[in-house]
Enzyme design. Structure first.
Site, mmCIF file in Angstrom:
data_model
loop_
_atom_site.group_PDB
_atom_site.id
_atom_site.type_symbol
_atom_site.label_atom_id
_atom_site.label_comp_id
_atom_site.label_asym_id
_atom_site.label_seq_id
_atom_site.Cartn_x
_atom_site.Cartn_y
_atom_site.Cartn_z
ATOM 1 N N LYS A 5 0.833 -1.207 0.000
ATOM 2 C CA LYS A 5 0.000 0.000 0.000
ATOM 3 C C LYS A 5 0.870 1.259 0.000
ATOM 4 C CE LYS A 5 -3.885 1.870 2.752
ATOM 5 N NZ LYS A 5 -4.710 1.590 3.957
ATOM 6 N N SER A 29 -9.448 1.735 3.343
ATOM 7 C CA SER A 29 -8.622 2.480 2.410
ATOM 8 C C SER A 29 -7.627 1.634 1.639
ATOM 9 C CB SER A 29 -7.860 3.576 3.167
ATOM 10 O OG SER A 29 -6.982 3.004 4.124
ATOM 11 N N SER A 77 -9.884 -0.645 7.374
ATOM 12 C CA SER A 77 -9.225 -0.440 6.086
ATOM 13 C C SER A 77 -8.546 -1.670 5.517
ATOM 14 C CB SER A 77 -8.205 0.700 6.189
ATOM 15 O OG SER A 77 -8.869 1.935 6.284
#
Length: 524
Positions: free
Chosen positions: A111, A190, A214
């Site tokens: 990420k 996210s 997330s």
């Protein structure tokens, strides 16, 4: 927690989150390594059938076909220009008899709020374009274990801590990530890009981060296993922060075994993150070796009362899951969190205060192009056409006005949130009925991406574990109208081995993950 914050934390040239044609489309022949797990790929490399360089090239080609063209998932925000060199070096080690472990030569994605050179680390924001801090501790651990970093994944900008009406999976730098199960639908956030990439077989596995949902939410709506560890099991140093009370990195994979393999490599003591000194014992165990298909036999599980249990798109699949658990020998009882939702207001106070303090410390210590939250807010205002075209920055502005970490109101809120979600919430429910774990639907099915109104968030079952800093793992439960659903297992602090076993036993009985139809649908 309040719906707006739950959605905010769950949820290239800037572009609108556009709706694609209904369904999925494909632009490649079936992928040779589709759905093959880490153990299977290691077996092929050991047999000499394939090497890491070949694997890495295959995944890069698939990214070009599926992410950059064809369906254009926009899961990958930046490729690692050294990926093939890293793979070749690991192949040379293998030929020379050095094998680092089960991740040797395995291509992963990371990420884009996690430092990983030579790529930039931007949290999706144009304000950090070109910013290249050193590897995060967790990335160093993975590279030491032999992993190849294919690239960085797109995310909800600033890990979805920017606006009260954001669209999950959108960042100014990466655009809108699409859900590979339906291009019109949202991947949640996210960790949107990691979820979409792993679900679509753009990588073997990936790493996301979670503050509140997330990892769990995007994993659930893309048919993945997502493991949020106890805060302190995995270091956060080198990761752009929201909250030191709740932040953690964790694996996002297509199987429980792969999640166990990644977590074993990721976990470890880091002098730069004091939370890692709080876990009992310092040994990192081989979690995958301890997985047991019979772990549900004799287990006591509590199904937490939650509106999702009666959700018309969830209820029938949940009933089937409960029957699977009972057939496997588990006792399933109805239970409730005594303090459910009572931590909401305190959690928001904590996140606002810790975000400002943590972000500014990170920016200064890493010599970022901006040095304060005020500078970030001003940058977004100055570049509103690219950064603020679809939603605002209300949470950034609230954080800027929040009191400091020495403020008694913040200190009280932090203690209250952790107590209500942990000892008086999860722990109390477990103890009251002598339970091994709590279970609940992770979230509802993915919703249609809507850049005008933001996320149409269906609710969640994971917030208690997030606020308490306790572990949770979501596993594919089934689907509704082709959209995946997840079942969440939660437990007390440091209970990852037990949760992994329970999730593994459930997964082996259901095999509920169905890959997205990217390779079987015709081109438009």
């Amino acid at each position: 927690m309040p719906l707006v914050i739950a959605a905010a934390l769950c949820g290239c040239q800037a572009e609108a989150p556009q709706a694609a044609a209904s369904g999925t489309t494909a632009s490649t022949a079936p992928f040779a390594y589709a759905e093959v797990d880490i153990t299977g790929l290691q077996a092929r490399m050991t047999a000499g059938e394939v090497d890491s360089t070949t694997l890495t090239r295959a995944y890069l080609d698939r990214i070009a076909a599926i992410d950059r063209a064809g369906p254009r998932l926009r899961a990958i925000i930046e490729l690692n220009p050294d990926a093939l060199k890293e793979a070749a070096r690991l192949d040379e080690e293998r030929r020379n008899g050095r094998l680092r472990g089960p991740l040797h030569g395995i291509p992963l994605v990371i990420k884009d709020n996690i430092g990983a050179l030579p790529m930039s680390t931007t949290a999706g924001s144009l304000a950090l374009e070109g910013f290249r801090p050193e590897d995060a501790f967790v990335v160093s651990r993975l590279r030491d274990a032999g992993a190849v970093i294919l690239g960085k994944t797109n995310l909800s900008e600033w890990a979805n801590f920017r606006s009260t009406r954001s669209t999950s999976g959108w960042s100014a730098r990466g655009g809108q990530t699409r859900n590979p199960y339906s291009l019109t639908h949202n991947p949640c956030g996210s960790s949107s890009g990691t979820a979409a990439a792993v679900a679509a077989n753009l990588a073997v596995a990936g790493v996301g981060t979670e503050t509140d949902g997330s990892i769990a939410c995007p994993a659930a709506v893309t048919g993945l296993v997502g493991l949020k560890p106890t805060v302190g099991l995995v270091s956060r140093s080198g990761i752009i922060p929201i909250s030191f009370s709740q932040d953690t990195a964790g694996p996002m994979t297509r199987s429980v075994r792969d999640a166990a393999l990644l977590l074993s490599a990721m976990a470890g003591h880091d002098p730069e993150d004091p939370a890692t000194a709080t876990r009992p014992g310092q040994a990192v165990f081989d979690l995958a070796a301890r997985l047991d298909e019979g772990a549900l036999r004799g287990a006591r599980l509590g199904l937490v009362r939650n509106p999702l249990n009666e959700h018309p798109a969830v209820a029938a699949t949940l009933d089937q899951a409960m029957q699977v658990l009972r057939d496997a020998g588990a006792t399933v009882i109805q239970t409730a969190l005594p303090t459910d939702g009572e931590w909401d207001e305190a959690e928001l106070q904590v996140l606002l205060a810790e975000f400002k303090a943590g972000l500014e410390r990170y920016l200064v210590n890493h010599e970022a192009p901006i040095q304060s939250l005020a500078e970030l807010i001003e940058f977004n205002q100055r570049n509103a056409d690219r950064e603020l075209a679809f939603f605002g920055q209300e949470l950034l502005e609230q954080a800027q006005a929040a009191p400091g970490l020495s403020d008694p109101a913040y200190i009280g809120a932090r203690m209250q949130a952790r107590r209500l979600a942990g000892p008086q919430g999860i722990d109390a429910a477990l103890q009251a009925d002598r339970l091994d774990a709590l279970i609940v639907p992770t979230t509802g099915p993915a919703w249609v991406t809507d850049p005008v109104n933001g996320d149409d968030f269906p609710g969640a079952g994971y917030s208690a574990a997030a606020v308490a800093g306790y572990p949770s793992i979501t596993v594919p439960m089934g689907s509704t109208n082709g959209l995946p659903l997840g079942l969440l297992f939660m437990g007390k602090a440091w209970s990852e081995p037990r949760l992994l076993n329970l999730a593994y036993a459930y997964e082996q009985r259901t095999r509920a993950r169905v890959p997205p139809a990217l390779d079987s649908a015709p081109l438009p």
